[in-house]
Motif scaffolding. Structure first.
Motif, short mmCIF file in Angstrom:
data_model
loop_
_atom_site.label_atom_id
_atom_site.label_comp_id
_atom_site.label_asym_id
_atom_site.label_seq_id
_atom_site.Cartn_x
_atom_site.Cartn_y
_atom_site.Cartn_z
N ASP A 1 0.85 -1.19 0.00
CA ASP A 1 0.00 0.00 0.00
C ASP A 1 0.89 1.23 0.00
O ASP A 1 1.96 1.24 0.60
N ALA A 16 -10.92 3.92 1.94
CA ALA A 16 -12.34 3.84 2.31
C ALA A 16 -12.54 3.03 3.58
O ALA A 16 -13.52 3.22 4.31
N ALA A 17 -11.57 2.14 3.87
CA ALA A 17 -11.70 1.26 5.04
C ALA A 17 -11.80 2.03 6.35
O ALA A 17 -12.40 1.55 7.31
N LEU A 42 -20.94 -0.56 9.18
CA LEU A 42 -22.10 -1.44 9.32
C LEU A 42 -21.90 -2.72 8.52
O LEU A 42 -21.44 -2.67 7.38
N TYR A 73 -19.63 12.94 7.51
CA TYR A 73 -20.23 12.46 8.77
C TYR A 73 -19.99 13.40 9.94
O TYR A 73 -18.99 14.12 9.97
N ILE A 130 -15.78 -1.20 -5.49
CA ILE A 130 -16.22 -1.82 -4.23
C ILE A 130 -16.72 -0.70 -3.30
O ILE A 130 -16.04 -0.27 -2.37
N SER A 159 -19.21 -5.06 4.34
CA SER A 159 -20.00 -6.24 4.73
C SER A 159 -19.60 -7.46 3.91
O SER A 159 -19.60 -8.58 4.41
C1 LIG Z 1 -19.04 7.10 3.18
C2 LIG Z 1 -18.99 5.60 3.06
C3 LIG Z 1 -19.79 4.78 3.86
C4 LIG Z 1 -19.75 3.40 3.73
N1 LIG Z 1 -20.44 2.61 4.61
C5 LIG Z 1 -20.37 1.26 4.51
C6 LIG Z 1 -21.02 0.43 5.44
O1 LIG Z 1 -21.55 0.87 6.46
N2 LIG Z 1 -21.00 -0.91 5.22
C7 LIG Z 1 -20.40 -1.46 4.15
O2 LIG Z 1 -20.48 -2.66 3.97
N3 LIG Z 1 -19.70 -0.70 3.28
C8 LIG Z 1 -19.65 0.64 3.45
N4 LIG Z 1 -18.94 1.43 2.60
C9 LIG Z 1 -18.13 0.80 1.57
C10 LIG Z 1 -16.81 0.31 2.12
O3 LIG Z 1 -16.21 1.28 2.95
C11 LIG Z 1 -15.90 -0.01 0.95
O4 LIG Z 1 -16.57 -0.91 0.12
C12 LIG Z 1 -14.61 -0.63 1.37
O5 LIG Z 1 -13.99 0.09 2.41
C13 LIG Z 1 -13.69 -0.70 0.16
O6 LIG Z 1 -12.49 -1.28 0.58
P1 LIG Z 1 -11.28 -1.43 -0.39
O7 LIG Z 1 -10.32 -2.28 0.32
O8 LIG Z 1 -11.77 -1.88 -1.73
O9 LIG Z 1 -10.76 0.04 -0.66
P2 LIG Z 1 -9.78 1.03 0.17
O10 LIG Z 1 -10.00 0.90 1.65
O11 LIG Z 1 -9.97 2.36 -0.40
O12 LIG Z 1 -8.34 0.43 -0.14
C14 LIG Z 1 -7.62 0.70 -1.31
C15 LIG Z 1 -6.18 0.88 -0.94
O13 LIG Z 1 -5.39 0.96 -2.11
C16 LIG Z 1 -4.29 1.79 -1.85
N5 LIG Z 1 -3.69 2.26 -3.11
C17 LIG Z 1 -4.27 3.03 -4.05
N6 LIG Z 1 -3.39 3.28 -5.05
C18 LIG Z 1 -2.24 2.64 -4.73
C19 LIG Z 1 -0.94 2.54 -5.34
N7 LIG Z 1 -0.66 3.16 -6.49
N8 LIG Z 1 0.02 1.81 -4.73
C20 LIG Z 1 -0.23 1.19 -3.56
N9 LIG Z 1 -1.43 1.27 -2.92
C21 LIG Z 1 -2.42 1.98 -3.50
C22 LIG Z 1 -4.90 2.92 -1.02
O14 LIG Z 1 -3.91 3.60 -0.26
C23 LIG Z 1 -5.91 2.17 -0.16
O15 LIG Z 1 -5.39 1.84 1.12
C24 LIG Z 1 -18.92 2.82 2.75
C25 LIG Z 1 -18.08 3.64 1.98
C26 LIG Z 1 -18.08 5.00 2.17
C27 LIG Z 1 -17.11 5.85 1.43
#
Ligand SMILES: Cc1cc2nc3c(=O)[nH]c(=O)nc-3n(C[C@H](O)[C@H](O)[C@H](O)COP(=O)(O)OP(=O)(O)OC[C@H]3O[C@@H](n4cnc5c(N)ncnc54)[C@H](O)[C@@H]3O)c2cc1C
Length: 476
Positions: free
Chosen positions: A40, A49-50, A56, A231, A338, A344
């Motif tokens: 990362d 986004a995590a 929830l 929020y 995603i 969830s």
């Molecule tokens: C406002 C909001 C509310 C939400 N509420 C909910 C909820 O209550 N329940 C639910 O189920 N879902 C919810 N979601 C959705 C959920 O948060 C996301 O689906 C989830 O966090 C996505 O995870 P991810 O691992 O795909 O992405 P991310 O957590 O965004 O991870 C992607 C990672 O990639 C890394 N990255 C990017 N580019 C590079 C690069 N070039 N080199 C190395 N690393 C890189 C970033 O640094 C980041 O850490 C919500 C989302 C939002 C924004």
């Protein structure tokens, strides 16, 4: 910044992006005995986004039947209690209400939920609804109640999954911003301009950064849309405001502004849903929208008790998640769009990816991580026992949340190196209370510097360049 890897390391699988999705896949691959590395660009896992969502675990009645969102949400929901147990993390079965006056729409949601295989759904009205949610605007007549909805800490799940992957043989490389990816024969070389990591497979779970990585690989590009959600976090004095998550009826823009207890005893109000790619911004417009929408549902919310505002970014691709083998480039898995309910669905996404990779989805029993100690949640006798063993548990650093020096030192001594104040905040809740770090920040910086053998000037808030102490006031 130091790296926790050697140059030219070779792995079977490299996951780009250490969010909840990447970390779930990382842990699953490592527990399956595979050679895996997760990279990362940030200095900690779970900073995308995590770390900025509602926390929830949705029941799964909202997603369109037959979609990946529906299938993986429902399966993920069933998996979470066991994930929590395995990782030693809290999960609260709060249930969730969708409230409104359009009975037909609520019935549609109920039917959709049943089609998706969601149990424990009930339509409520009249005195039954009033007894369950006495704080609800009395003009709201109906609710759909989902028994099997939970609240969790999304960043603690991400951190613990990453740690679990490490204790089972996986490698995490942070501060590695993938800038170039080349393929020679069957081997990809990923470079950040300084170091190189080699791998047979790439799993692109880089969230908002998906297209940049896909571009470097030569795999599919998707039309990404970014929706920011803002929020309010209310003080723990407000913890009895609602017993469960309360949503309005969903719309095209998403699930709407909700009011929910958090797993740590605060109240969360939000999110908005504005098209934007600015992740960290909060706006007067977004917050006032959240405020008015939430107050329509629950008029007694006391926004004067706000201790923090924040925002997160949803990455959206059309109506469904994209989780597939690349057709353009062999040995690449594309994971894009995603958005909610990605948190969830995350444990189920990991199994889905194992399946795409042709691996067994029955993960064998593996090494467990040591659970985090949360002193403030322990009975006095247990606290005294810990203090007798290690007096640092008796030195309170964060007065608002009752976090001891012992807990911070523990967090700094775990499998994943922590170099940021926010990293300590997520792991221990230091600085999460009413004063938001006013009293504990300097001690936290000191402990991070000491444990990592770096200077106070090197300690960052979150990412590279976010150093907190930039110069001394006095010469000596
Ligand atoms: C406002 C909001 C509310 C939400 N509420 C909910 C909820 O209550 N329940 C639910 O189920 N879902 C919810 N979601 C959705 C959920 O948060 C996301 O689906 C989830 O966090 C996505 O995870 P991810 O691992 O795909 O992405 P991310 O957590 O965004 O991870 C992607 C990672 O990639 C890394 N990255 C990017 N580019 C590079 C690069 N070039 N080199 C190395 N690393 C890189 C970033 O640094 C980041 O850490 C919500 C989302 C939002 C924004």
């Amino acid at each position: 910044m130091m790296k926790n890897t050697n140059n030219n390391d070779m792995f079977d699988y490299v996951i780009v992006g250490a969010g909840i999705v990447g970390s779930s896949i990382f842990s699953a691959l490592a527990r399956s005995g595979k050679s895996v590395c997760m990279i990362d660009k940030a200095l900690d896992v779970g900073t995308g986004a995590a770390k900025a969502n509602s926390g929830l675990v949705h029941a799964g009645f909202d997603a369109k039947p037959g979609t990946l969102k529906a299938k993986l949400n429902v399966l993920g929901n069933k998996m979470y209690p066991l994930e929590a147990k395995r990782l030693g993390l809290s999960i609260k079965k709060t249930g969730a209400y969708v409230v409104g006056n359009d009975k037909e729409k609520l019935e549609e949601l109920l039917a959709r939920g049943k089609t998706n295989g969601v149990d424990g759904l009930h339509l409520l009205s009249g005195s039954e609804l009033k007894a369950k949610l006495p704080m609800l605007n009395p003009e709201i007549k109906y609710a759909l109640f989902a028994e099997n909805a939970y609240v969790i800490s999304p960043y603690m799940f991400t951190i613990c999954l990453a740690e679990e992957g490490i204790v089972n043989g996986g490698r995490v490389v942070l501060g590695f911003d993938a800038k170039r990816i080349k393929k020679h024969g069957d081997i990809f070389t990923i470079s950040d301009g300084f170091d190189e990591i080699k791998t047979k497979y790439i799993i692109n779970s880089s969230g908002a950064g998906y297209n940049e990585i896909a571009n470097m690989i030569g795999s599919e590009i998707y039309e990404l849309e970014f929706r920011r959600g803002e929020y309010f976090v209310l003080d723990s004095t407000e913890k009895n405001l609602v017993p469960s998550t309360v949503f309005p009826l969903p719309s095209k823009a998403g699930k709407g502004v909700l009011v929910t207890p958090t797993v740590d005893g605060n109240i969360l109000v939000g999110p908005s849903s504005q098209l934007s790619d600015d992740i960290t911004k909060t706006t007067a417009e977004g917050l006032s929208f959240v405020r008015s929408q939430a107050s329509n549902m629950i008029p007694s919310i006391n926004f004067k008790k706000t201790i923090r505002i924040f925002s997160g970014i949803r990455t959206v691709v059309g109506d469904d998640f994209v989780i597939e083998k690349s057709r353009e480039m062999p040995n690449v898995i594309n994971i894009a769009g995603i958005c909610s309910p990605g948190l969830s669905a995350a444990p189920a996404i990991a199994l889905y990816v194992l399946n795409l990779l042709g691996l067994d989805t029955k993960i064998p029993a593996a090494k467990k991580i040591k659970p985090y100690v949360a002193l403030s949640s322990l009975p006095v006798s247990k606290k005294n026992e810990l203090i007798a063993r290690n007096p640092l548990y008796g030195k309170i650093v964060c007065k608002c949340e009752g976090i001891s020096e012992g807990e911070i030192v523990d967090a700094l001594s775990r499998p994943l190196r922590v170099v940021s104040v926010d990293g300590i905040k997520r792991r221990t809740r230091t600085g999460m209370g009413r004063c938001q770090g006013g009293f504990c920040l300097s001690k936290t910086i000191e402990l991070i510097a000491k444990k990592n053998n770096i200077t106070l000037f090197d300690v960052v808030k979150e990412n590279k360049g976010s150093n907190i102490i930039v110069s001394g006031v006095k010469k000596s």
